[in-house]
Design a protein around this motif. Structure first.
Motif, mmCIF file in Angstrom:
data_model
loop_
_atom_site.group_PDB
_atom_site.id
_atom_site.type_symbol
_atom_site.label_atom_id
_atom_site.label_comp_id
_atom_site.label_asym_id
_atom_site.label_seq_id
_atom_site.Cartn_x
_atom_site.Cartn_y
_atom_site.Cartn_z
ATOM 1 N N HIS A 109 0.868 -1.267 0.061
ATOM 2 C CA HIS A 109 0.112 -0.095 0.043
ATOM 3 C C HIS A 109 1.019 1.269 0.041
ATOM 4 O O HIS A 109 0.371 2.281 -0.737
ATOM 5 C CB HIS A 109 -0.919 0.102 1.016
ATOM 6 N N TYR A 110 1.996 1.096 0.487
ATOM 7 C CA TYR A 110 3.009 2.278 0.501
ATOM 8 C C TYR A 110 3.444 2.492 -0.737
ATOM 9 O O TYR A 110 3.334 3.590 -1.350
ATOM 10 C CB TYR A 110 4.194 2.092 1.603
ATOM 11 N N LEU A 113 11.351 6.092 11.124
ATOM 12 C CA LEU A 113 11.265 6.081 9.433
ATOM 13 C C LEU A 113 11.623 7.633 8.982
ATOM 14 O O LEU A 113 11.556 8.578 9.509
ATOM 15 C CB LEU A 113 9.987 5.813 8.958
ATOM 16 N N LEU A 114 12.379 7.614 7.916
ATOM 17 C CA LEU A 114 12.874 8.794 7.328
ATOM 18 C C LEU A 114 11.648 9.384 6.338
ATOM 19 O O LEU A 114 11.775 9.528 5.328
ATOM 20 C CB LEU A 114 13.972 8.556 6.499
ATOM 21 N N ILE A 115 10.520 9.836 7.017
ATOM 22 C CA ILE A 115 9.398 10.010 6.287
ATOM 23 C C ILE A 115 8.865 11.321 7.184
ATOM 24 O O ILE A 115 8.908 11.283 8.536
ATOM 25 C CB ILE A 115 8.116 8.911 6.194
ATOM 26 N N ASP A 116 8.161 12.193 6.457
ATOM 27 C CA ASP A 116 7.456 13.351 7.154
ATOM 28 C C ASP A 116 6.847 12.968 8.513
ATOM 29 O O ASP A 116 6.030 11.833 8.310
ATOM 30 C CB ASP A 116 6.443 14.065 6.143
ATOM 31 N N ASP A 117 6.994 13.700 9.338
ATOM 32 C CA ASP A 117 6.364 13.454 10.617
ATOM 33 C C ASP A 117 4.707 13.300 10.783
ATOM 34 O O ASP A 117 4.208 12.582 11.328
ATOM 35 C CB ASP A 117 6.705 14.504 11.794
ATOM 36 N N GLU A 145 4.324 5.583 -4.993
ATOM 37 C CA GLU A 145 5.252 5.083 -5.850
ATOM 38 C C GLU A 145 6.783 5.120 -5.332
ATOM 39 O O GLU A 145 7.761 5.468 -6.300
ATOM 40 C CB GLU A 145 5.046 5.593 -7.299
ATOM 41 N N ASN A 146 6.982 4.563 -4.405
ATOM 42 C CA ASN A 146 8.337 4.868 -3.909
ATOM 43 C C ASN A 146 8.688 3.607 -3.212
ATOM 44 O O ASN A 146 7.984 2.919 -2.432
ATOM 45 C CB ASN A 146 8.307 5.849 -2.805
ATOM 46 N N MET A 147 9.918 2.899 -3.558
ATOM 47 C CA MET A 147 10.470 1.784 -3.114
ATOM 48 C C MET A 147 11.214 2.018 -1.741
ATOM 49 O O MET A 147 11.269 0.880 -0.914
ATOM 50 C CB MET A 147 11.660 1.124 -4.032
ATOM 51 N N LYS A 148 11.927 3.185 -1.256
ATOM 52 C CA LYS A 148 12.490 3.384 -0.164
ATOM 53 C C LYS A 148 11.766 3.185 1.184
ATOM 54 O O LYS A 148 10.550 3.699 1.034
ATOM 55 C CB LYS A 148 13.242 4.784 -0.188
ATOM 56 N N THR A 180 -0.969 3.320 3.631
ATOM 57 C CA THR A 180 -1.650 4.635 2.795
ATOM 58 C C THR A 180 -1.067 5.957 3.569
ATOM 59 O O THR A 180 -1.053 6.715 2.940
ATOM 60 C CB THR A 180 -2.959 4.174 2.583
ATOM 61 N N ALA A 181 -1.290 5.660 5.039
ATOM 62 C CA ALA A 181 -0.969 7.142 5.785
ATOM 63 C C ALA A 181 0.431 7.504 5.568
ATOM 64 O O ALA A 181 0.813 8.470 5.399
ATOM 65 C CB ALA A 181 -1.086 6.737 7.132
ATOM 66 N N LEU A 182 1.412 6.643 5.554
ATOM 67 C CA LEU A 182 2.856 6.842 5.349
ATOM 68 C C LEU A 182 3.041 7.477 3.733
ATOM 69 O O LEU A 182 4.128 8.193 3.507
ATOM 70 C CB LEU A 182 3.862 5.728 5.375
ATOM 71 N N ALA A 183 2.252 7.290 2.783
ATOM 72 C CA ALA A 183 2.207 7.744 1.392
ATOM 73 C C ALA A 183 1.322 9.011 1.329
ATOM 74 O O ALA A 183 1.227 9.665 0.412
ATOM 75 C CB ALA A 183 1.668 6.681 0.410
#
Length: 310
Positions: A56-57, A123-127, A62-65, A182-185
């Protein structure tokens, strides 16, 4: 085309799980027990929840990281839930967590739950995306706890009551995995569709698990605990007398039933209880596939999701 689902390799997810655990547990004996538990889980599980989160991410970013890290984080939380469920039901007695002292088993389960959540935070994703994911984790885990309690304590009488319990117990966990991705995306617009197929996937998976448990009396305590799964409910409403009816009406005790376990299975097969449960599982899988078709995403992503369900 290399499907999205194949990109989330089980071995890579396992290595990420171990990496998270190694960084999270400082006491050597506890760390060793947790790492052994991951190995045992890998042999028994297809990583459904972790793969759903990762896919789902990928679908919506559309990101593999970070995909495998996300899958590993969710799978650690699911392993914690499996452990707590086994401890309550006294199932899977040969696993590391059930052979260990209760305090150690609880430390393993609680530690895994917290390590999985911390891995999401790191995770290196927006807070703001991670905050949304955490809200889904807490709300759906609470919903699943309510379903688990219903399974253990409620006297389920009908198929409708069983399905409602399973929605809470299993559907909410599948939804959690999907919504973490989905939330992380940062994707929101397909929420209603995802909720529907997540519930259907959860119901189908639980029906399959319940059937499996009925064949594994020496590892599972479902019959001893008088849990009313779909095949059991089918037998209890049969017009013919059978051993399960006698057991659930207290005319036969568990030890008497266990001696005749092969006959019990034979009666269930002859009456069509397993066949009925398999049909119902397939119906819910088909419903999930139909909902996936409604997603506003590329067809290759739909195919990746369908591969996980099938």
């Amino acid at each position: 085309m290399q499907g999205v689902a194949e990109m989330i390799e089980k071995e890579a997810v396992k290595m990420q799980m171990k990496e998270i655990v190694t960084a999270s547990f400082s006491v050597p004996s506890l760390k060793e027990s947790v790492l052994t538990s991951i190995e045992e889980h890998t042999k028994q599980s297809d990583f459904l929840f972790g793969r759903l989160a990762g896919v789902h991410y990928q679908i919506f970013s559309e990101n593999m990281k970070e995909t495998e890290r996300i899958a590993a984080s969710v799978e650690l939380m699911m392993l914690a839930g499996d452990m707590l469920d086994d401890l309550v039901d006294q199932d899977s007695l040969e696993t590391t967590w059930n052979k260990a002292p209760l305090t150690t088993s609880l430390h393993i389960a609680i530690g895994l739950l917290l390590a999985g959540q911390k891995a999401i935070v790191d995770l290196l994703i927006d807070d703001h995306k991670k905050a949304k994911a955490q809200l889904y984790i807490s709300s759906r885990l609470l919903q699943s706890v309510n379903g688990q309690h219903m399974d253990v304590t409620y006297d389920i009488q009908t198929e409708a009551e069983y399905i409602e319990m399973v929605k809470k117990k299993s559907g909410s966990l599948v939804a959690m995995a999907c919504f973490v991705g989905t939330a992380l995306a940062d994707a929101e617009k397909n929420t209603v569709i995802i909720e529907k197929y997540a519930n259907d996937i959860g119901i189908a998976a639980q029906i399959d698990n319940d059937m499996d448990a009925l064949y594994r009396w020496d590892e599972k305590n479902d019959i001893k605990a008088k849990k009313k799964s779909l095949p059991i409910l089918y037998m209890l409403t049969s017009k013919r007398d059978n051993l399960l009816k006698q057991y659930f009406s207290n005319h036969v005790d568990y030890n008497e039933l266990y001696v005749q376990k092969e006959k019990v299975i034979q009666q269930m097969e002859q009456e069509g209880a397993f066949y009925y449960a398999k049909v119902m599982s397939q119906i819910y899988k088909e419903k999930a596939l139909q909902e996936i078709e409604k997603l506003d995403v590329n067809d290759r992503y739909k195919s990746a999701l369908k591969m996980i369900i099938l």
